[in-house]
Design a protein around this motif. Structure first.
Motif, PDB file in Angstrom:
ATOM      1  N   ARG A 131       1.394  -1.181  -0.190  1.00 42.07           N
ATOM      2  CA  ARG A 131       0.162   0.518   0.041  1.00 42.07           C
ATOM      3  C   ARG A 131       0.754   1.010   0.155  1.00 42.07           C
ATOM      4  NH1 ARG A 131      -3.810  -2.362   4.604  1.00 42.07           N
ATOM      5  NH2 ARG A 131      -5.079  -3.472   3.571  1.00 42.07           N
ATOM      6  N   THR A 132       1.708   1.018   0.631  1.00 42.82           N
ATOM      7  CA  THR A 132       2.736   1.946   0.826  1.00 42.82           C
ATOM      8  C   THR A 132       3.451   2.591  -1.214  1.00 42.82           C
ATOM      9  OG1 THR A 132       3.374   2.039   3.120  1.00 42.82           O
ATOM     10  CG2 THR A 132       4.513   2.646   2.195  1.00 42.82           C
ATOM     11  N   LEU A 133       4.041   1.703  -1.566  1.00 44.34           N
ATOM     12  CA  LEU A 133       4.475   1.416  -2.902  1.00 44.34           C
ATOM     13  C   LEU A 133       3.538   2.386  -3.889  1.00 44.34           C
ATOM     14  CD1 LEU A 133       6.749  -1.360  -3.822  1.00 44.34           C
ATOM     15  CD2 LEU A 133       7.225   0.382  -1.743  1.00 44.34           C
ATOM     16  N   ALA A 134       2.653   1.832  -3.913  1.00 43.31           N
ATOM     17  CA  ALA A 134       1.495   2.557  -4.472  1.00 43.31           C
ATOM     18  C   ALA A 134       0.708   4.062  -3.978  1.00 43.31           C
ATOM     19  CB  ALA A 134       0.066   1.646  -4.173  1.00 43.31           C
ATOM     20  N   ALA A 135       1.515   4.795  -3.018  1.00 39.80           N
ATOM     21  CA  ALA A 135       1.226   6.278  -3.093  1.00 39.80           C
ATOM     22  C   ALA A 135       2.429   6.593  -3.002  1.00 39.80           C
ATOM     23  CB  ALA A 135       0.820   5.867  -1.276  1.00 39.80           C
ATOM     24  N   GLY A 144      14.226   3.344  -1.245  1.00 42.83           N
ATOM     25  CA  GLY A 144      13.371   3.795  -0.030  1.00 42.83           C
ATOM     26  C   GLY A 144      12.866   2.955   1.006  1.00 42.83           C
ATOM     27  N   ALA A 145      11.423   2.473   0.676  1.00 42.99           N
ATOM     28  CA  ALA A 145      10.672   1.820   1.672  1.00 42.99           C
ATOM     29  C   ALA A 145      10.971   0.028   1.724  1.00 42.99           C
ATOM     30  CB  ALA A 145       8.991   2.279   0.755  1.00 42.99           C
ATOM     31  N   VAL A 146      11.261  -0.105   0.507  1.00 44.04           N
ATOM     32  CA  VAL A 146      11.669  -1.568   1.118  1.00 44.04           C
ATOM     33  C   VAL A 146      12.801  -1.734   1.837  1.00 44.04           C
ATOM     34  CG1 VAL A 146      11.938  -3.313  -1.001  1.00 44.04           C
ATOM     35  CG2 VAL A 146      10.182  -1.845  -2.016  1.00 44.04           C
TER      36      VAL A 146
END
Length: 282
Positions: A131-135, A144-146
């Motif tokens: 969900r974070t990556l989709a945003a 960075g999120a990964v």
């Protein structure tokens, strides 16, 4: 040949996390760092490149009537292997040119951790990362999120007691299993005994086959998810199949967010098994 980890001797890493597929920050397929185990690269090749890619290229999903086709990618996968457990999340996405035929995939590979942690907290974090990556709008934000999630999961895994990779860990009864009903269990058991003889534990296969050889190519069956959450459904069917098949046999469970069904693949999955991703229950 045994499929294993590509890691240095003495490495304490127990979790690997990566993402790939379609995202608006890239004009075509992207792949993050982190595909550092053989099983992760196998999953990418079989699920994404050959499975989804083969179905997209052949147009097989588009040939289904609308009421026979699952409209979007919105799936949870948990895969038991002799080299640990993998959890993955697939969601519909698009690249920078607006092409939407391939999903965004977030996946994690864990070894030496409890199955309850994989089907619970780890899977929740994988889903949250998707969900974070989709945003996210930038490549830097995605990568960075990964990296952040990978580090956090490794820290959490390091606090867990080491668990051996044994089939017995799947045999804990679950209230969800009781809600599936006797009819569903009998139907799945019948299909397993009929189609998966080469994988079954001793005494489960019934009468001996008259053939000199057993078919050990991957087999697929479809079952009710049983309600709950996708992670619960994956856990209960992995537990059920763990009682039926040998402990060295890979088992994969695929559950859409609709919870209408659970697709179970026993044996090393092949590209054709992933046709189920968008084939509806009809």
């Amino acid at each position: 040949m045994r499929i294993g980890f590509r890691r240095k001797k003495g490495s304490g890493e127990r979790v690997w996390v990566a993402a790939y597929g379609k995202h608006p920050a890239w004009d075509d397929h992207f792949e993050s760092p982190g595909l550092d185990t053989t099983r992760l690269t196998q999953l990418r090749a079989t699920l994404y490149s050959e499975g989804v890619g083969g179905s997209v290229d052949s147009g097989v999903w588009e040939k289904l009537d609308e009421d026979e086709r699952i409209a979007d990618f919105a799936h949870t996968i948990v895969w038991r292997t002799m080299d640990g457990l993998l959890a993955a999340r697939l969601d519909s996405s698009a690249d920078g040119k607006g092409r939407r035929r391939y999903p965004l995939v977030v996946c994690a590979h864990a070894r030496g951790v409890p199955s309850s942690w994989v089907c619970g907290p780890l899977l929740e974090r994988v889903t949250r990362l998707a969900r974070t990556l989709a945003a996210e709008e930038t490549r830097e934000g995605v990568l960075g999120a990964v990296e952040l999630t990978r580090g956090e999961l490794r820290g959490e895994a390091g606090l867990l007691e080491e668990h051996a990779d044994e089939a017995e860990r799947w045999q804990t009864p679950s209230p969800l299993l009781e809600r599936l009903g006797e009819e569903a269990l009998v139907r799945v058991l019948y299909q397993c005994r009929r189609d998966m003889r080469g994988f079954l534990r001793g005494g489960m296969a019934g009468e001996r086959s008259t053939s000199r050889t057993l078919d050990v190519s991957a087999k697929h069956c479809r079952a009710p998810a049983g309600g709950g959450s996708p992670g619960e459904a994956c856990g209960v069917w992995l537990g059920m199949m763990g009682r039926l098949v040998g402990e060295t046999v890979p088992v994969m469970v695929i559950v859409p967010d609709s919870l209408e069904l659970a697709d179970i693949v026993v044996g090393e999955p092949e590209a054709k098994q992933f046709y189920c991703l968008r084939a509806g229950p009809g």
